[in-house]
Design a protein around this motif. Structure first.
Motif: not given
Length: 298
Positions: A85-93, A145-147, A152-163, A221-225
């Motif tokens: 499992w990995s978590v991406e940290i991203t975003g303009t800030g 940074n100042s931005r 924002r937190f984005v979670t997993v969304n996979d119909a093959t794993q989540m009914p 959680i998959l991504r933190i922006e």
């Protein structure tokens, strides 16, 4: 209230035995005291927090991707692949974007243990011994940074794993102000009672915000922006009149369809009074405006 921190929560049994020993010691000391009890009879006292049994925590859940009834998530087939499992940290800030393998996060950030109240917007509550990484440490590593005004937190969304993956029409999202995210109470939880999170409790990593209602606790959680504008979160988009961005716990601001003055204790008996900010006002009240301003409490 200062949250309990302990490095000795190794199991529910050992945790409870430890509390009995401490309780016996306090009783003996109180018997010798001549100026009244050592602990005030106040539900805010950290020593009086009684954790909910692990079995109860793991069987009474809201995780709509695995069903709408409280027992559905725990009874669902364990289909969510949580390793690797990995978590991406991203975003303009974020000046230092990156993808963190969860195993690497364990190596870079110390896992802490905190016992916190948990309050659902549906007016029920638990007390949970969490294990996890303080969110502010992960945010700081991304060199905001100042931005970076919101997170924002984005979670997993996979119909093959989540009914029931698409109940909300896409990934479950949540958000905080940067000040909220940097508060020491905010936690990226990886376990409960020193055991890894289970699928129904948000494995392998989820958000914990003890002064807010539980729907803010994004799971898996998959991504933190780090972003500049306030994110439109899942429940806010579903019904903005009933589920706002801040969602801080308050007995003075009722949900449009029910009272928030009291809460039903799961695994216990009866109801108890709801506390402003769920009992954590000392740590978080400075982040918000006037107590009567409803926008901070729904």
């Amino acid at each position: 209230m200062i949250p309990i921190q302990t490095s000795s929560i190794t199991s529910e049994k050992d945790f409870r035995n430890r509390r009995k020993i401490i309780g016996a010691g306090l009783s003996a000391m109180a018997a010798m005291a001549c100026n009244g009890p050592l602990l005030a009879a106040d539900s805010n006292a950290t020593g009086l927090l009684e954790p909910t049994p692990l079995k109860t925590i793991n069987s009474y859940n809201n995780y709509y991707e695995f069903g709408f009834d409280k027992s559905d998530p725990s009874e669902a087939e364990k289909t969510l692949i949580t390793s690797p499992w990995s978590v991406e940290i991203t975003g303009t800030g974020a000046d230092k974007k990156g993808v963190y393998d969860l195993a690497d996060m364990y190596g870079e950030f110390a896992i802490e243990s905190h016992v916190h109240r948990f309050r659902c917007v549906e007016a029920w509550s638990m007390v949970i011994p969490w294990n996890g990484i303080p969110l502010h440490k992960v945010i700081a590593a991304a060199q905001p940074n100042s931005r970076a005004k919101y997170v924002r937190f984005v979670t997993v969304n996979d119909a093959t794993q989540m009914p029931n993956a698409n109940w909300a029409g896409g990934p479950y999202t949540e958000g905080l102000t940067i000040a909220e995210a940097m508060n020491p109470l905010a936690l990226l939880a990886t376990g409960i009672y020193d055991q890894p999170l289970e699928q129904q409790t948000g494995a392998p990593i989820r958000l914990v915000l003890p002064w807010k209602y539980g729907f803010k606790y994004a799971k898996s959680i998959l991504r933190i922006e780090l972003v500049e504008t306030m994110p439109e979160t899942t429940w806010w988009q579903q019904n903005s009149r009933e589920y706002g961005f801040y969602a801080n716990v308050s007995p003075h601001h009722n949900h449009p369809r029910w009272s928030q003055k009291t809460e039903r204790v799961i695994g216990g008996f009866g109801r108890q009074r709801t506390q402003v900010y769920n009992g954590y006002a000392e740590e978080v009240a400075h982040l918000y405006g006037a107590l009567e301003d409803r926008k901070y409490f729904y």
